[in-house]
Write an enzyme that holds these catalytic residues in place. Structure first.
Site, PDB file in Angstrom:
ATOM      1  N   ASP A 330     -57.920  48.062  94.179  1.00 17.10           N
ATOM      2  CA  ASP A 330     -57.174  48.161  95.242  1.00 17.10           C
ATOM      3  C   ASP A 330     -56.933  49.468  95.787  1.00 17.10           C
ATOM      4  OD1 ASP A 330     -55.260  47.198  97.050  1.00 17.10           O
ATOM      5  OD2 ASP A 330     -53.939  47.945  95.769  1.00 17.10           O
ATOM      6  N   ASP A 523     -52.006  46.855  91.600  1.00 16.16           N
ATOM      7  CA  ASP A 523     -50.538  46.999  91.443  1.00 16.16           C
ATOM      8  C   ASP A 523     -49.612  46.082  92.286  1.00 16.16           C
ATOM      9  OD1 ASP A 523     -50.765  48.505  93.782  1.00 16.16           O
ATOM     10  OD2 ASP A 523     -49.266  49.737  93.423  1.00 16.16           O
ATOM     11  N   ASP A 527     -52.080  41.538  94.887  1.00 15.67           N
ATOM     12  CA  ASP A 527     -53.414  41.721  93.862  1.00 15.67           C
ATOM     13  C   ASP A 527     -53.227  40.604  92.769  1.00 15.67           C
ATOM     14  OD1 ASP A 527     -54.164  44.014  95.280  1.00 15.67           O
ATOM     15  OD2 ASP A 527     -52.923  45.331  94.244  1.00 15.67           O
TER      16      ASP A 527
END
Length: 644
Positions: A330, A523, A527
Site C-alpha cells: 500500500d 496499514d 487494506d
C-alpha cells in the site's frame, strides 16, 4: 509426572542395573539376582515407561502409530521376554529395558530445557510489566497497584519510571526508550497527543497520560499472546512429517519383526540374541528427532522475530513467507510516512481551503487531516455542511451555505469539467509526486489543493534489499497514477497499480497470485481484505486494529526494512527445518541396518542401550541446530535490536 522427575526416578532405580552390567564379568551381582533385577525394572516400567505405553495404546486405538509406539514396544518386549527367560532359567535383559527408558528420558529432559530457553522471550516480555502507577484520584496523585488502574485514569510518569499501561499524553513531553517492545534502539520523542506504550521506560521529562488500554488489550499483552500462539502453532510442513511418521513407524515394526526372524530362523541365534537386535532396531528408529525438527525451529524463529519487533502470529505465516515471489505495498502510511501536508493551493486560498475544510472536518482520512491543519493554521472558520454524501471512489459532497460543494480526486472530473489552466497545473503537481484534491462549489471547480506525503526513510533501502532477494515489488494504491508512479520511482518499486477502489485491492492481489505467492504490506482498514487474501499479510504496527488483526505478520517498528528481516528469518528458519529433517532421516537410515546386525560380521553392532543413547543425542542435535537460529545473520545491512 514431569520428564525430569521421571528421568531422576528412572536413573536412581537403574543405576544398580548399570553397575551390574559393567561389573558382572568380575562376579558382581545385585542382591536377589534376577528377582532383584525384576523388581528394579518393574519400577522403571510402571513409573517412567508408563506414559510411553499409554501414549502408544491411545494411538493404536485411533489406528495410528507414533514415536512412543516404538519405545513402548521395544522396552516392553525386552521386559516381558526377560520375565519369561527368568522363569525358564535363561539370560535376562532387564537392564536393556530400564536403561533405554532412562536414556530416552534424558534426551527429553534436554529437549525441554532447550525449549524453555527458546521460549524465554515470552517470560522476559512478561517481566517488563510495571507493578504500580501514580494515578490522579480526587485531585491527588496516589500510588496504586496496576490492577486498580481503570480506563480513563490519568497517570503521571517521572524520569526513570516505566509507563504502566497504554495511553495518550495529555500534558508534558519526554523521550522514551521503547526498545524492549519495538526493538528500536533510539529514544523516541513524545508530546501531547502522542501514544505511549505500557512497560516502556521514560528517560528525561515528566508527563501525564490518559489510559486507553488495559490488561489483555495493551500492546505488550498482545505481543505476548502472539508469541505464545506462534510458538505453539503448526506449520503445514508438519503435516508432511506426520504422514511420513504414520508410514515410517509401521515399517519399522515390520523391520524389527523381520530382523528377529532372520536372526532366529536363518542365523541360528537364540531367542535372547535375536531379541536384542529386534529391540535395538525399535529404539534406534524412534523418530523423536523427526518429530521435534519443525516445532523447535518454529519456536526459536518466532522467539527471535519478537526480539526484532516482528510479530509472526503462527507457523503458517512463517512458512508462507518463505515462498513469497511478489511483495505488494500500500502507499499511504506504508511506503510513505502517512502524515501528508498541504504544499500548494491553486485558486483563492481562503475560499478553497474553507470549502474543503467544511466538508472534511468529520473525516479521519490522512488527506483530510492535512487540509484541516492548513485551514486552522490560516485561521479560517468552517461552515456547517448538510446533506453530506460520499461518492464512492471519488470523494464527498454536501451543501455549504446553500450551495452544493464537493471535494475529491481526479475521478470527479468524470462529472465536472476542469479548465485548461487548472488541468495543466494539476498534471504538473502530480508529476511532482503530489496528490491533488479537487475543490468545487455551486457545480464549478474553484481550485486545487496539492498534498504530499514523503516516503519513509526506510522505504528505498527495503525495496532495494527485496530486489536483491530476487523478489518483484508492486505498489497497489487508490491514489492517482502519476503520483503513485512518482513515489514508486523515488523508492525503486518495479510496478504500479493505481486508481484502485478500496474494495478492489483484494482482486488485484488475487490476480498477482497467478504468478506465485504474494505478500501484501498495508496499514489501513481498506487494506484488511488484501491482507487476508494475500499468502502473507504484513501489517504495519501503526495501522488500524482491523489491519493488524488481518495480517499474519505485524511490524511493530513500522520500518519497511523489517519486511526484509521477516522474509529472511522465514528463509533461515525453514532452512533449519529442512536440515533437521535431513539429519533425522539420515540418522535412521544409517542406524537401522547397524542395529539390525547387517554389519555384525565386521564387529559393528548396536546394543539397545547404545541405541537409546544415540536416539537421545540425535534429538539433542536437532534442538541445538534450531537454537543456532539465534546466531544466524539475517541481512547484510540490517541492524538488530533486542526487544526483550
Amino acid at each position: 509426572m514431569s520428564y525430569k522427575n521421571r528421568f531422576v526416578f528412572s536413573l536412581v532405580v537403574s543405576l544398580p542395573l548399570l553397575v551390574e552390567m559393567f561389573l558382572a564379568p568380575f562376579g558382581y551381582h545385585i542382591p536377589g539376582g534376577d528377582w532383584g533385577e525384576f523388581l528394579l525394572a518393574t519400577a522403571v516400567m510402571l513409573v517412567s515407561a508408563g506414559p510411553f505405553v499409554k501414549s502408544a495404546w491411545a494411538a493404536f486405538k485411533h489406528h495410528h502409530a507414533n514415536m512412543d509406539t516404538l519405545v513402548a514396544i521395544g522396552t516392553s518386549t525386552a521386559y516381558l521376554y526377560s520375565i519369561y527367560a527368568m522363569l525358564n532359567h535363561q539370560a535376562v535383559f532387564y537392564e536393556s529395558a530400564a536403561l533405554v527408558v532412562t536414556l530416552i528420558l534424558l534426551g527429553q529432559v534436554f529437549e525441554e530445557r532447550m525449549k524453555h530457553s527458546a521460549n524465554g522471550a515470552v517470560k522476559k516480555l512478561l517481566d517488563l510489566q510495571a507493578k504500580d502507577a501514580e494515578v490522579l484520584r480526587d485531585g491527588k496523585m496516589v500510588m496504586l497497584p496496576l490492577d486498580q488502574v481503570v480506563m480513563g485514569d490519568v497517570i503521571r510518569v517521572k524520569p526513570g519510571q516505566k509507563v504502566a499501561v497504554d495511553g495518550v499524553i495529555t500534558e508534558g513531553k519526554s523521550t522514551l526508550d521503547e526498545s524492549m517492545v519495538t526493538g528500536e534502539s533510539m529514544p523516541v520523542e513524545k508530546g501531547v497527543g502522542d501514544a505511549v506504550i505500557g512497560s516502556t521506560m521514560n528517560n528525561t521529562g515528566t508527563f501525564m497520560f490518559k489510559v486507553n488500554k488495559l490488561g489483555k488489550d495493551t500492546l505488550l499483552s498482545q505481543i505476548v499472546e502472539m508469541v505464545k500462539k506462534a510458538q505453539t502453532s503448526h506449520a503445514p510442513i508438519e503435516k508432511m512429517v506426520d504422514k511420513i511418521s504414520n508410514i515410517f513407524v509401521p515399517a519399522v515394526l515390520i523391520t524389527s519383526i523381520v530382523t528377529f526372524m532372520v536372526w532366529y530362523v536363518f542365523f541360528g541365534a537364540t531367542v535372547g540374541q535375536a531379541l536384542i537386535f529386534m529391540v535395538a532396531v525399535l529404539i534406534i528408529a524412534c523418530p523423536c528427532a523427526l518429530g521435534i525438527a519443525t516445532p523447535t525451529a518454529l519456536m526459536v524463529g518466532t522467539g527471535r522475530s519478537a526480539k526484532l519487533g516482528i510479530l509472526i502470529k503462527n507457523g503458517e505465516a512463517l512458512e508462507a513467507a518463505n515462498k513469497v515471489k511478489t511483495v505488494v505495498f500500500d502507499k499511504t502510511g506504508t511506503i510513505t510516512v502517512g502524515k501528508p501536508k498541504v504544499t500548494d493551493v491553486i485558486g483563492d486560498e481562503r475560499t478553497v481551503l474553507s470549502v474543503a475544510a467544511s466538508l472534511e472536518k468529520s473525516s479521519e482520512h490522512p488527506l483530510a487531516s492535512a487540509i484541516l491543519e492548513r485551514a486552522k493554521s490560516n485561521g479560517l472558520s468552517f461552515a456547517e455542511a448538510t446533506d453530506f454524501q460520499a461518492i464512492e471512489g471519488k470523494g464527498v459532497q454536501a451543501m455549504v451555505d446553500g450551495k452544493l460543494a464537493f471535494v475529491g480526486n481526479d475521478k470527479l472530473l468524470q462529472d465536472h469539467k476542469l479548465g485548461a489552466q487548472l488541468s495543466k497545473q494539476m498534471t504538473a503537481l502530480q508529476t511532482e509526486a503530489k496528490t491533488v484534491v479537487i475543490v468545487g462549489l455551486d457545480d464549478q471547480v474553484i481550485g486545487l489543493i496539492a498534498i504530499q506525503d514523503a516516503p519513509k526513510p526506510s522505504s528505498m533501502s527495503a525495496i532495494a534489499q527485496l530486489k536483491q532477494r530476487g523478489l518483484r515489488t508492486v505498489m497497489l494504491t487508490g491514489d492517482n497514477k502519476l503520483v503513485a508512479e512518482a513515489i514508486a520511482k523515488q523508492v525503486g518499486i518495479d510496478d504500479v497499480i493505481a486508481d484502485v477502489l478500496p474494495g478492489d485491492k483484494a482482486d488485484h492481489v488475487k490476480a498477482l497470485q497467478a504468478s506465485g505467492p504474494v505478500a501484501f504490506v498495508g496499514d489501513g482498514i481498506n487494506d484488511a481484505p488484501a491482507l487476508t487474501t494475500a499468502d502473507v499479510g504484513i501489517a504495519m504496527g501503526s495501522g488500524t486494529d482491523i489491519a493488524i488483526e488481518s495480517g499474519g505478520i505485524v511490524l511493530v517498528k513500522n520500518n519497511l526494512e523489517d519486511v526484509v528481516q521477516a522474509l529472511a528469518l522465514s528463509e533461515k528458519t525453514f532452512s533449519r527445518i529442512k536440515m533437521n529433517l535431513f539429519w533425522a532421516f539420515i540418522y535412521n537410515a544409517l542406524g537401522i541396518p547397524i542395529a539390525a546386525g547387517v554389519f555384525a560380521t565386521l564387529g559393528l553392532t548396536l546394543s539397545p542401550e547404545l541405541a537409546g543413547l544415540g536416539m537421545a543425542l540425535s534429538s539433542l542435535s536437532v534442538v541445538a541446530n534450531s537454537l543456532l537460529l539465534n546466531k544466524v545473520k539475517l541481512t547484510s545491512n540490517a541492524k538488530e535490536h533486542v526487544a526483550v
